[in-house]
Design a protein around this motif. Sequence first.
Motif, PDB file in Angstrom:
ATOM      1  N   MET A   1     -29.278  37.520 -81.161  1.00 55.52           N
ATOM      2  CA  MET A   1     -29.336  36.264 -81.184  1.00 55.52           C
ATOM      3  C   MET A   1     -28.310  36.021 -82.515  1.00 55.52           C
ATOM      4  N   LEU A   2     -28.717  36.734 -83.635  1.00 53.58           N
ATOM      5  CA  LEU A   2     -28.023  36.598 -84.943  1.00 53.58           C
ATOM      6  C   LEU A   2     -26.518  37.149 -84.679  1.00 53.58           C
ATOM      7  N   GLY A   3     -26.552  38.053 -83.911  1.00 48.12           N
ATOM      8  CA  GLY A   3     -25.158  38.873 -83.579  1.00 48.12           C
ATOM      9  C   GLY A   3     -24.165  37.800 -82.816  1.00 48.12           C
ATOM     10  N   TYR A   4     -24.901  37.050 -81.705  1.00 50.43           N
ATOM     11  CA  TYR A   4     -24.205  35.839 -80.891  1.00 50.43           C
ATOM     12  C   TYR A   4     -23.729  35.012 -81.941  1.00 50.43           C
ATOM     13  N   ALA A   5     -24.648  34.575 -83.078  1.00 51.88           N
ATOM     14  CA  ALA A   5     -24.224  33.313 -83.848  1.00 51.88           C
ATOM     15  C   ALA A   5     -23.056  33.569 -84.863  1.00 51.88           C
ATOM     16  N   ILE A   6     -23.139  35.101 -84.998  1.00 51.50           N
ATOM     17  CA  ILE A   6     -21.930  35.438 -86.023  1.00 51.50           C
ATOM     18  C   ILE A   6     -20.556  35.296 -85.229  1.00 51.50           C
ATOM     19  N   GLY A   7     -20.652  35.601 -83.914  1.00 47.33           N
ATOM     20  CA  GLY A   7     -19.490  35.425 -83.323  1.00 47.33           C
ATOM     21  C   GLY A   7     -19.089  34.034 -82.639  1.00 47.33           C
ATOM     22  N   ALA A   8     -20.216  33.280 -82.464  1.00 48.78           N
ATOM     23  CA  ALA A   8     -19.920  31.769 -81.966  1.00 48.78           C
ATOM     24  C   ALA A   8     -19.957  30.927 -83.148  1.00 48.78           C
ATOM     25  N   LEU A   9     -20.361  31.086 -84.292  1.00 52.93           N
ATOM     26  CA  LEU A   9     -20.246  30.172 -85.312  1.00 52.93           C
ATOM     27  C   LEU A   9     -19.723  30.550 -86.457  1.00 52.93           C
ATOM     28  N   PHE A  10     -19.732  31.804 -86.908  1.00 52.48           N
ATOM     29  CA  PHE A  10     -19.282  32.200 -88.147  1.00 52.48           C
ATOM     30  C   PHE A  10     -18.180  33.456 -88.273  1.00 52.48           C
ATOM     31  N   TRP A  11     -17.477  33.351 -87.014  1.00 57.31           N
ATOM     32  CA  TRP A  11     -16.426  34.523 -86.883  1.00 57.31           C
ATOM     33  C   TRP A  11     -15.432  34.499 -87.939  1.00 57.31           C
ATOM     34  N   GLN A  12     -15.019  33.432 -88.380  1.00 57.22           N
ATOM     35  CA  GLN A  12     -14.035  33.302 -89.371  1.00 57.22           C
ATOM     36  C   GLN A  12     -14.458  33.893 -90.833  1.00 57.22           C
ATOM     37  N   THR A  13     -15.658  33.643 -91.010  1.00 55.47           N
ATOM     38  CA  THR A  13     -16.113  34.164 -92.319  1.00 55.47           C
ATOM     39  C   THR A  13     -16.912  35.230 -92.378  1.00 55.47           C
ATOM     40  N   ALA A  14     -18.289  35.300 -91.640  1.00 55.00           N
ATOM     41  CA  ALA A  14     -19.120  36.660 -91.681  1.00 55.00           C
ATOM     42  C   ALA A  14     -18.623  37.405 -90.630  1.00 55.00           C
ATOM     43  N   GLY A  15     -18.083  37.049 -89.447  1.00 55.92           N
ATOM     44  CA  GLY A  15     -17.788  37.881 -88.542  1.00 55.92           C
ATOM     45  C   GLY A  15     -16.701  38.873 -88.886  1.00 55.92           C
ATOM     46  N   LEU A  16     -15.595  38.413 -89.292  1.00 54.91           N
ATOM     47  CA  LEU A  16     -14.334  39.143 -89.695  1.00 54.91           C
ATOM     48  C   LEU A  16     -14.686  40.088 -90.853  1.00 54.91           C
ATOM     49  N   TRP A  17     -15.464  39.572 -91.817  1.00 48.98           N
ATOM     50  CA  TRP A  17     -15.895  40.477 -92.966  1.00 48.98           C
ATOM     51  C   TRP A  17     -16.673  41.531 -92.441  1.00 48.98           C
ATOM     52  N   LEU A  18     -17.714  41.375 -91.448  1.00 45.53           N
ATOM     53  CA  LEU A  18     -18.470  42.610 -91.093  1.00 45.53           C
ATOM     54  C   LEU A  18     -17.735  43.484 -90.320  1.00 45.53           C
ATOM     55  N   ILE A  19     -16.673  42.683 -89.226  1.00 43.77           N
ATOM     56  CA  ILE A  19     -15.693  44.005 -88.483  1.00 43.77           C
ATOM     57  C   ILE A  19     -15.067  44.718 -89.446  1.00 43.77           C
ATOM     58  N   HIS A  20     -14.414  43.997 -90.512  1.00 46.03           N
ATOM     59  CA  HIS A  20     -13.825  45.095 -91.510  1.00 46.03           C
ATOM     60  C   HIS A  20     -14.660  45.914 -92.196  1.00 46.03           C
ATOM     61  N   ALA A  21     -15.804  45.579 -92.269  1.00 46.95           N
ATOM     62  CA  ALA A  21     -16.845  46.466 -93.233  1.00 46.95           C
ATOM     63  C   ALA A  21     -17.263  47.802 -92.171  1.00 46.95           C
ATOM     64  N   LEU A  22     -17.203  47.234 -90.919  1.00 47.60           N
ATOM     65  CA  LEU A  22     -17.742  48.562 -90.215  1.00 47.60           C
ATOM     66  C   LEU A  22     -16.389  49.314 -89.463  1.00 47.60           C
ATOM     67  N   HIS A  23     -15.261  48.718 -89.799  1.00 51.95           N
ATOM     68  CA  HIS A  23     -14.228  49.704 -89.412  1.00 51.95           C
ATOM     69  C   HIS A  23     -14.089  49.514 -88.022  1.00 51.95           C
ATOM     70  N   VAL A  24     -14.278  48.275 -87.541  1.00 50.96           N
ATOM     71  CA  VAL A  24     -14.288  48.110 -86.077  1.00 50.96           C
ATOM     72  C   VAL A  24     -12.985  47.414 -85.738  1.00 50.96           C
ATOM     73  N   PRO A  25     -11.897  48.161 -85.127  1.00 58.03           N
ATOM     74  CA  PRO A  25     -10.628  47.438 -84.859  1.00 58.03           C
ATOM     75  C   PRO A  25     -10.691  46.144 -84.126  1.00 58.03           C
ATOM     76  N   LEU A  26      -9.856  45.170 -84.622  1.00 58.60           N
ATOM     77  CA  LEU A  26      -9.815  43.848 -84.101  1.00 58.60           C
ATOM     78  C   LEU A  26      -9.587  43.743 -82.585  1.00 58.60           C
ATOM     79  N   ALA A  27      -8.638  44.725 -82.241  1.00 54.86           N
ATOM     80  CA  ALA A  27      -8.110  44.788 -80.811  1.00 54.86           C
ATOM     81  C   ALA A  27      -9.340  45.209 -79.948  1.00 54.86           C
ATOM     82  N   LYS A  28     -10.329  45.879 -80.441  1.00 58.70           N
ATOM     83  CA  LYS A  28     -11.679  46.424 -79.600  1.00 58.70           C
ATOM     84  C   LYS A  28     -12.392  45.283 -79.558  1.00 58.70           C
ATOM     85  N   VAL A  29     -12.853  44.401 -80.424  1.00 58.56           N
ATOM     86  CA  VAL A  29     -13.277  43.272 -80.490  1.00 58.56           C
ATOM     87  C   VAL A  29     -12.640  41.962 -79.389  1.00 58.56           C
ATOM     88  N   GLU A  30     -11.398  42.114 -79.441  1.00 60.39           N
ATOM     89  CA  GLU A  30     -10.662  41.070 -78.473  1.00 60.39           C
ATOM     90  C   GLU A  30     -10.865  41.575 -77.044  1.00 60.39           C
TER      91      GLU A  30
END
Length: 205
Positions: free
Chosen positions: A80-109
């Motif tokens: 549920m927290l992960g869902y909230a990060i994607g739905a509500l906090f993507w531009q802040t916490a979401g992008l920071w987390l994805i970069h910190a985990l070295h996940v390609p943005l293309a894979k998220v898309e």
Amino acid sequence: MTIIDQPEKQPRGLRAVYAWMLANAKGRHAWAAVAVFAFAEASFFPIPADVMVLPMMLADRKRVFRLGLWVAFWSVAGGMLGYAIGALFWQTAGLWLIHALHVPLAKVEYYRSEYSQNAYMIMAQGATPIPYKLVTIASGLAGVSFPLFMLYSAITRSVRYIVIEAMLVHFFGARAQVLLEKYLEAALVLFFAVVVLGIAAALYF
């Protein structure tokens, strides 16, 4: 007789790590710790919860199904927290987390697009080596209906921790533990190699 039943023999290297994990898997705070682990892994923590769940199941095979249900519950809660990060906090916490985990943005898309069209894929991919945080964050980013996300999330995590892991340990745990301790180093190296390769394949291919 298992490693932790042989106090006169002091294990070393990987065997010492394994003995420590089994001993602590029976500790008074083990269930609280694995709940935190499962919650965090479903939303932001990079290490799969299985590295703690499986030793706990081997250490107490009489309660594997109860433990599987416990871990599944907290994994869904973390989702549920992960869902909230994607739905509500993507531009802040979401992008920071994805970069910190070295996940390609293309894979998220890729996963966002997949879930927006076929939300049921959450059930299939949530039980695989794909990092579950990627599944939950992408689900929120895709705008998957929250009740539907919760349903699919509950199903897929129950399949992973109750149907697959708990049943395997329940029926084959004793024999598997004997073989594991006989070939411990090779088994642990193989296990971590499979986990790493599975995650790499999910993220980069």
